[in-house]
Design a protein around this motif. Sequence first.
Motif: not given
Length: 581
Positions: A261, A283-288, A246, A263
């Motif tokens: 910015r 993916k959005p950085r809040s996900e993995w 990330c 994942a």
Amino acid sequence: MQLAPKADILVVDDVPDNLRVLSAMLSARGHEVRKVRNGRLALAAVNSAPPDLILLDIRMEGMDGYEVCQHLKADIQTCNIPIIFLSALHDVFDKVKAFEVGGVDYITKPFQVEEVLARVENQLTIRNLQKQLQEHNTVLESRVEERTSQLQTMLDYEALLKGITDRVRDSFDEEQILQAAVEEVATGLGLICCDVGIFDHEANTETILYEYRDADIASAQGEVVSLDVLPALYQQTLQGNPFQFCVLPFSQSITRNIGGRFAILNCPLIDDQGVFGTLWLFKPRSEWFDSLEIRLVQQVANQCAIALRQARLYQEVQQQVENLERLHVLKDDFLSTVSHELRSPIANIKLATQLLEMVLKPTGILEDTSSKAASYFHILQHECHREIHLINDLLDLTRLDAGVEPLTMTSIDLAPWLGHLTEPFLARVEAQNQHLQTDIPSQLPTLATDLHYLERILTELLNNACKYTPAGESITLSAQVISEQIDQNSLQVIHSSEDDRANLDPTSLQICVTNTGIEISEDERDRIFDKFYRIPNNDPWKHGGTGLGLALVKKMSDHLGAKLSVFSGNQQTSFILELPI
């Protein structure tokens, strides 16, 4: 005996002395005791703070113990609280009713300390075990739901992988394969972006060639990234390992200014030559990316590599086919040109041979079998005829390949015509101790065809039969009508006899040339109609040939709209010409 853990116990009795006695007993054991004197207060106390155990008197004014128990058991919030009934009654029916309404035990008055404590502690132990069991069940249910969710996810990913595999395998175009892969992966995993980058190992760069992205994500298609920008990441990639990250450990950024910015999952694309590119997933950085997603992406990368390998092999084969076709055209052009160029010299040689024959014949030299001049002349004459025949065959093939030769249709009575066709071969088969026979029905339908082509086809087939049939064996020319009869269940093709032929509609006519004593192997049958192909070691009379006869026969059959096939086995070979009627 092991003591039950400290518990919250509600005692319900309308006799104050009973409340004091029970409270003293239970408090001495460390339990927290609450006391109420009637059923309504008991319900209010339970609803306010559900206890671990209730000691409930049966005989009370107003609402008795049975009614209180029924209220508690009817409520989903209180139905699992164990209830021990209290009563001085010894009637068996009261005890039965107590258990019927939901009681778990029964204590009689006057109270015995040991009995009360034993029964209370037993129920508290059971209640504690039930709670533990419920907790375990909750944990197991949670695990089952989690595992079920995982299995469903695996099934969804398997279906997604199959869909991607089917789509990329349906194409032999590299661009379509990789574009389909990024689209399917991005939509299947709900990504905000998916790219494919292709390596240029000589320049040590990666170029983003294919992408699928949300509308608010900047395009990176065509962007060139130096492999030196992320040496640690590309080292993993070139070793064939996927890499998830990330926040980048440096200020530089690569495609789309990705530092911090997103994942990001980087998965290598590998073929038999090594790593040739990467799949970039965002993916959005809040996900993995979990392990199932990573495994799916690796499988997609493998399928892409297989599809690309097949596409490249297909392109190579297509290129080889095009080269062979070009060579084939050049060869035919060369043969056509050579044939035309040789025709005039060969015609002059033939004329000179005829003039020489006119000069030598009066001298008697040509009839002298011991004369070398006669031998040389016959060789010259034979080879001249052979070369003329070869040139004519080449020119005929050229015209047939060009498709410009018109058909001259004629209606013929086939039975007598076939009989006349065999007459020139009678002397030859007799000289070679062969047997020529015909099997031709007297009643055959009139056939409309190009007589010139049909005669050349059958003459060549009979000539081949004479050439390759050993002494003592037979050659057969046969004909039969093929008719179709349609019933309610299936289509049946019937080889009609002369008796029932009148009742059927003829659809085609088969003319067959069969010779015995010779067999053509399956490998040879596949090549027998190729130009210049001759079966090795299969000419008992040493007549030789050009290798163009059967190729020309096949071309002429196709030109007539006929089907020519060959069958061989059990020391017998048949060439079958099927003509539409």
